[in-house]
Scaffold this motif. Structure first.
Motif, PDB file in Angstrom:
ATOM      1  N   LEU A 159     -15.563 187.638  74.446  1.00  0.00           N
ATOM      2  CA  LEU A 159     -16.476 188.224  75.432  1.00  0.00           C
ATOM      3  C   LEU A 159     -17.762 188.697  74.763  1.00  0.00           C
ATOM      4  O   LEU A 159     -17.761 189.084  73.600  1.00  0.00           O
ATOM      5  N   ASP A 160     -18.838 188.674  75.504  1.00  0.00           N
ATOM      6  CA  ASP A 160     -20.114 189.183  75.011  1.00  0.00           C
ATOM      7  C   ASP A 160     -19.997 190.680  74.697  1.00  0.00           C
ATOM      8  O   ASP A 160     -19.388 191.431  75.458  1.00  0.00           O
ATOM      9  N   ALA A 161     -20.594 191.072  73.564  1.00  0.00           N
ATOM     10  CA  ALA A 161     -20.471 192.474  73.141  1.00  0.00           C
ATOM     11  C   ALA A 161     -21.039 193.430  74.181  1.00  0.00           C
ATOM     12  O   ALA A 161     -20.485 194.507  74.418  1.00  0.00           O
TER      13      ALA A 161
ATOM     14  N   LYS B 268     -18.570 193.908  76.906  1.00  0.00           N
ATOM     15  CA  LYS B 268     -17.472 194.772  76.469  1.00  0.00           C
ATOM     16  C   LYS B 268     -17.912 196.231  76.423  1.00  0.00           C
ATOM     17  O   LYS B 268     -17.175 197.128  76.812  1.00  0.00           O
ATOM     18  N   LEU B 269     -19.139 196.449  75.947  1.00  0.00           N
ATOM     19  CA  LEU B 269     -19.662 197.821  75.917  1.00  0.00           C
ATOM     20  C   LEU B 269     -19.730 198.397  77.324  1.00  0.00           C
ATOM     21  O   LEU B 269     -19.291 199.524  77.583  1.00  0.00           O
ATOM     22  N   ALA B 270     -20.272 197.594  78.273  1.00  0.00           N
ATOM     23  CA  ALA B 270     -20.413 198.065  79.647  1.00  0.00           C
ATOM     24  C   ALA B 270     -19.052 198.344  80.263  1.00  0.00           C
ATOM     25  O   ALA B 270     -18.836 199.386  80.902  1.00  0.00           O
ATOM     26  N   ILE B 271     -18.102 197.415  80.046  1.00  0.00           N
ATOM     27  CA  ILE B 271     -16.775 197.593  80.647  1.00  0.00           C
ATOM     28  C   ILE B 271     -16.085 198.818  80.050  1.00  0.00           C
ATOM     29  O   ILE B 271     -15.457 199.607  80.769  1.00  0.00           O
TER      30      ILE B 271
ATOM     31  N   HIS C 190     -21.917 192.260  65.983  1.00  0.00           N
ATOM     32  CA  HIS C 190     -22.061 191.984  67.408  1.00  0.00           C
ATOM     33  C   HIS C 190     -22.253 193.263  68.209  1.00  0.00           C
ATOM     34  O   HIS C 190     -23.000 193.310  69.172  1.00  0.00           O
ATOM     35  N   LEU C 191     -21.538 194.300  67.741  1.00  0.00           N
ATOM     36  CA  LEU C 191     -21.611 195.583  68.435  1.00  0.00           C
ATOM     37  C   LEU C 191     -23.032 196.136  68.380  1.00  0.00           C
ATOM     38  O   LEU C 191     -23.596 196.555  69.401  1.00  0.00           O
ATOM     39  N   THR C 192     -23.639 196.115  67.178  1.00  0.00           N
ATOM     40  CA  THR C 192     -24.998 196.655  67.065  1.00  0.00           C
ATOM     41  C   THR C 192     -25.991 195.763  67.807  1.00  0.00           C
ATOM     42  O   THR C 192     -26.925 196.267  68.422  1.00  0.00           O
ATOM     43  N   ASP C 193     -25.757 194.438  67.746  1.00  0.00           N
ATOM     44  CA  ASP C 193     -26.617 193.535  68.519  1.00  0.00           C
ATOM     45  C   ASP C 193     -26.554 193.887  69.998  1.00  0.00           C
ATOM     46  O   ASP C 193     -27.576 193.913  70.694  1.00  0.00           O
ATOM     47  N   GLY C 194     -25.308 194.147  70.459  1.00  0.00           N
ATOM     48  CA  GLY C 194     -25.117 194.492  71.859  1.00  0.00           C
ATOM     49  C   GLY C 194     -25.835 195.789  72.211  1.00  0.00           C
ATOM     50  O   GLY C 194     -26.519 195.879  73.244  1.00  0.00           O
ATOM     51  N   ILE C 195     -25.719 196.777  71.335  1.00  0.00           N
ATOM     52  CA  ILE C 195     -26.376 198.064  71.578  1.00  0.00           C
ATOM     53  C   ILE C 195     -27.892 197.877  71.631  1.00  0.00           C
ATOM     54  O   ILE C 195     -28.572 198.404  72.521  1.00  0.00           O
ATOM     55  N   GLU C 196     -28.392 197.067  70.693  1.00  0.00           N
ATOM     56  CA  GLU C 196     -29.838 196.817  70.681  1.00  0.00           C
ATOM     57  C   GLU C 196     -30.290 196.214  72.003  1.00  0.00           C
ATOM     58  O   GLU C 196     -31.274 196.638  72.605  1.00  0.00           O
ATOM     59  N   SER C 197     -29.516 195.221  72.459  1.00  0.00           N
ATOM     60  CA  SER C 197     -29.883 194.517  73.676  1.00  0.00           C
ATOM     61  C   SER C 197     -29.832 195.446  74.890  1.00  0.00           C
ATOM     62  O   SER C 197     -30.666 195.359  75.793  1.00  0.00           O
ATOM     63  N   ILE C 198     -28.837 196.355  74.890  1.00  0.00           N
ATOM     64  CA  ILE C 198     -28.733 197.289  76.007  1.00  0.00           C
ATOM     65  C   ILE C 198     -29.882 198.301  75.976  1.00  0.00           C
ATOM     66  O   ILE C 198     -30.419 198.702  77.011  1.00  0.00           O
ATOM     67  N   LEU C 199     -30.276 198.708  74.755  1.00  0.00           N
ATOM     68  CA  LEU C 199     -31.338 199.718  74.623  1.00  0.00           C
ATOM     69  C   LEU C 199     -32.730 199.138  74.850  1.00  0.00           C
ATOM     70  O   LEU C 199     -33.691 199.870  75.020  1.00  0.00           O
ATOM     71  N   LYS C 200     -32.825 197.795  74.828  1.00  0.00           N
ATOM     72  CA  LYS C 200     -34.136 197.151  74.870  1.00  0.00           C
ATOM     73  C   LYS C 200     -35.039 197.637  76.012  1.00  0.00           C
ATOM     74  O   LYS C 200     -36.222 197.931  75.779  1.00  0.00           O
ATOM     75  N   PRO C 201     -34.511 197.730  77.245  1.00  0.00           N
ATOM     76  CA  PRO C 201     -35.388 198.192  78.334  1.00  0.00           C
ATOM     77  C   PRO C 201     -36.006 199.563  78.048  1.00  0.00           C
ATOM     78  O   PRO C 201     -37.101 199.856  78.514  1.00  0.00           O
TER      79      PRO C 201
ATOM     80  N   MET D 280     -30.751 184.715  65.040  1.00  0.00           N
ATOM     81  CA  MET D 280     -29.959 183.600  64.551  1.00  0.00           C
ATOM     82  C   MET D 280     -28.875 183.263  65.568  1.00  0.00           C
ATOM     83  O   MET D 280     -28.645 182.115  65.904  1.00  0.00           O
ATOM     84  N   HIS D 281     -28.205 184.295  66.066  1.00  0.00           N
ATOM     85  CA  HIS D 281     -27.183 184.066  67.089  1.00  0.00           C
ATOM     86  C   HIS D 281     -27.729 184.568  68.419  1.00  0.00           C
ATOM     87  O   HIS D 281     -27.865 185.776  68.613  1.00  0.00           O
ATOM     88  N   VAL D 282     -28.049 183.650  69.291  1.00  0.00           N
ATOM     89  CA  VAL D 282     -28.548 184.071  70.593  1.00  0.00           C
ATOM     90  C   VAL D 282     -27.341 184.357  71.480  1.00  0.00           C
ATOM     91  O   VAL D 282     -26.471 183.501  71.645  1.00  0.00           O
ATOM     92  N   VAL D 283     -27.279 185.595  71.987  1.00  0.00           N
ATOM     93  CA  VAL D 283     -26.135 185.934  72.820  1.00  0.00           C
ATOM     94  C   VAL D 283     -26.417 185.502  74.255  1.00  0.00           C
ATOM     95  O   VAL D 283     -27.548 185.594  74.726  1.00  0.00           O
ATOM     96  N   SER D 284     -25.373 184.999  74.893  1.00  0.00           N
ATOM     97  CA  SER D 284     -25.583 184.622  76.287  1.00  0.00           C
ATOM     98  C   SER D 284     -24.342 185.012  77.067  1.00  0.00           C
ATOM     99  O   SER D 284     -23.228 184.981  76.558  1.00  0.00           O
ATOM    100  N   ILE D 285     -24.568 185.380  78.326  1.00  0.00           N
ATOM    101  CA  ILE D 285     -23.451 185.771  79.177  1.00  0.00           C
ATOM    102  C   ILE D 285     -22.947 184.531  79.885  1.00  0.00           C
ATOM    103  O   ILE D 285     -23.721 183.790  80.493  1.00  0.00           O
ATOM    104  N   GLY D 286     -21.646 184.291  79.746  1.00  0.00           N
ATOM    105  CA  GLY D 286     -21.094 183.058  80.310  1.00  0.00           C
ATOM    106  C   GLY D 286     -20.113 183.332  81.424  1.00  0.00           C
ATOM    107  O   GLY D 286     -20.018 184.452  81.929  1.00  0.00           O
ATOM    108  N   ARG D 287     -19.372 182.294  81.776  1.00  0.00           N
ATOM    109  CA  ARG D 287     -18.450 182.379  82.900  1.00  0.00           C
ATOM    110  C   ARG D 287     -17.388 183.451  82.657  1.00  0.00           C
ATOM    111  O   ARG D 287     -17.092 184.259  83.526  1.00  0.00           O
TER     112      ARG D 287
END
Lengths: 274, 285
Positions: free
Chosen positions: A20-22, A25-28, A135-146, A237-244
């Protein structure tokens, strides 16, 4: 001895939960933690246990790893239990020793509180055990981006976390080496008075700090040499994407939240379940 | 002081996913006054082996005897073992911490609870051995040059007056001058005080120059042991283990292949010089 300490407790197996996308998982996990505070009946906790059990089973991480986190907060759990046991005011008296009154309500609250704590810890263990720190820090970064629009340095925060995580094992190794080098010169860390023990840390801490500063400087130079300049226009380097499967996870979570709230009201209608 | 190693096995993180057998049934005998060169590829178990010799890590199986006595027999005597078996780690300058060079070198003997005049004597003698002059005694060790730092740190081990000196890559990362100074100091020590030296090195040239006996480690086992003249001709085996013979011996191989009548067992540059001069004289005649 010091090698036994494991930080960043990621458990490497392949499972649907691991994939699952980090961010998902963080949101859930966040939703799970919030809804946990809305559960107020034993039947509700039973349902949480079943759901958590299902998630743990599909994560393929051995149960003992999931439960390891509980050990470290055992003191808090016991403390909460005792406090609740004696301070909850209730009608049905169970036991009275001097000024201490234990009521059935107190027992119920104490039990529910400790169950809630256990579920909190185990639930967040699922996140850290199935997601690599990167992945966890990447996820946090992406969530904090806005929030970077209002001045939150999201990329910098994530980069600092990544570097900190990256250097924990390195510095542990370094500590091990320095300790051995000083022991080879007769240093003794185990015996002596408290003052002597505190003093015996100096030969470890001074070299350790010097090495940490040296490494930090070297890393900064290496990053600058590669033209690192922070978050602006930086590609990954690793582009995260939300999938099915991430949508499936969200759907399951939505059902879970609905059931939690239904059970909360069911408890009002059928008081027997409390 | 002699070292006997019997069936020594060490496993890191036993019973976990990170389990690693670093030493596998190692048997060795090191006699008093020997100069040993310990070579092996990275990860061959050299560092794990030397850390056993002064009791820094416990064997998973097997035993280490100093003069016939197990070093782990009596826990209180471990400190004495560490005094008698001095171990200088790789990059020992990273262990420096005191305000002055003198006090840092005195750390070891002070921990050993030696009398004050004895400590002073040991410190001065150790600093002289590694060739550090009086002008640096009261300087901060962090103000010294790289080579000086290294020597100050090695002096910190020497100041305990060890009977066995183990050095893990003492010349790694030094310039040629710094390297020669340290190697000369070690050689001096070995010759004058007759102490046993175990030199861990990746430089076959250094080992060929100094060691009387070579121990080759490979995958946690002792693969070969013998004098340089016995070990270095086995070039193919060494290369399979990720090692090599000293460079000068490759030059001699080439010369032989081109038809020059030269001996095959030349491993140091000094020796090579002598042999070549001799050979040229003969050719002139």
């Amino acid at each position: 001895m010091i090698r036994d300490i494991t930080i960043g407790q990621y458990y490497p197996v392949a499972s649907p939960i691991h994939r699952l996308d980090a961010r998902v998982k963080l949101a859930i996990t966040f939703i799970y933690i919030v809804t946990l505070f809305f559960v107020d009946s034993f039947i509700g906790y039973f349902f949480v246990m079943l759901s958590l059990g299902a998630v743990i089973a599909s994560s393929k991480v051995p149960l003992r790893f999931m439960l390891r986190g509980i050990k470290s907060i055992m003191v808090i759990i016991v403390f909460t239990m005792i406090i609740n046991l004696f301070t909850t005011k209730g009608e049905t008296l169970l036991l009275e020793i001097g000024f201490l009154r234990i009521t059935w309500e107190g027992v119920a609250v104490a039990l529910k509180m400790s169950i809630r704590l256990v579920f909190l810890i185990v639930g967040s263990s699922v996140l850290t055990l199935t997601t690599t720190p990167i992945h966890l820090t990447d996820g946090i970064e992406s969530i904090l981006k806005p929030f970077s629009k209002i001045g939150v340095p999201s990329h910098e925060i994530a980069m600092m976390m990544t570097i900190a995580l990256r250097f924990i094992p390195t510095l542990l190794d370094e500590t091990d080496k320095i300790m051995k080098a000083q022991q080879a010169r007769g240093a003794d860390f185990d015996t002596g008075t408290l003052k002597e023990k505190a003093q015996s840390l100096i030969p470890i801490l001074v070299p350790l700090f010097i090495s940490a500063f040296r490494r930090a400087e070297e890393l900064a130079t290496a990053m600058e040499a590669r033209c690192y300049h922070g978050g602006e226009n930086r590609t990954r380097m690793h582009v995260v994407s939300i999938g099915r499967r991430d949508f499936v996870a969200f759907a399951v979570t939505a059902v879970y939240v609905c059931i939690i709230f239904l059970l909360r009201h069911a408890a009002e209608i059928v008081p027997f379940w409390i | 002081m002699s070292i006997t190693i019997n069936h020594l096995t060490h496993i890191y993180n036993p019973g976990t996913a990170f389990e690693k057998k670093a030493l596998d049934d190692v048997n060795l005998q090191i006699e008093t006054g020997e100069f040993i060169g310990l070579i092996g590829h990275t990860g061959s178990g050299k560092s794990t082996l030397i850390q056993h010799l002064n009791g820094l890590i416990l064997p998973t199986q097997g035993e280490i005897l100093l003069d016939g006595e197990n070093i782990h027999k009596d826990k209180m005597r471990l400190k004495e073992v560490r005094r008698r078996v001095g171990l200088a780690f790789q990059y020992p300058e990273y262990q420096l911490f005191e305000m002055t060079v003198y006090r840092d070198v005195a750390f070891g003997p002070t921990n050993m609870k030696l009398p004050a005049d004895q400590i002073h004597e040991n410190v001065i003698s150790a600093l002289q051995t590694v060739g550090l002059g009086e002008e640096v005694y009261e300087q901060s060790p962090f103000e010294l040059s790289g080579g000086q730092k290294r020597r100050a740190a090695i002096a910190g081990v020497l100041a305990m007056n060890p009977e066995i000196l183990i050095l893990d890559e003492p010349t790694a990362g030094l310039d040629p001058k710094g390297r020669d100074e340290i190697l000369d100091a070690i050689q001096n020590l070995h010759e004058k005080r007759k102490i046993t030296v175990i030199l861990v090195s990746h430089s076959m040239e250094d080992v060929a120059r100094l060691a009387e006996r070579i121990i080759v480690m490979h995958r946690g086992k002792v693969a070969m042991t013998g004098t340089p003249k016995e070990i270095f001709p086995r070039v193919e085996e060494l290369e399979q283990m990720g090692l090599a013979a000293p460079q000068i011996s490759y030059v001699f191989h080439q010369l032989q292949e081109r038809g020059y009548d030269l001996p095959a067992d030349v491993f140091t540059t000094e020796e090579a010089k002598e042999v070549l001069l001799q050979f040229l004289k003969q050719v002139k005649k």
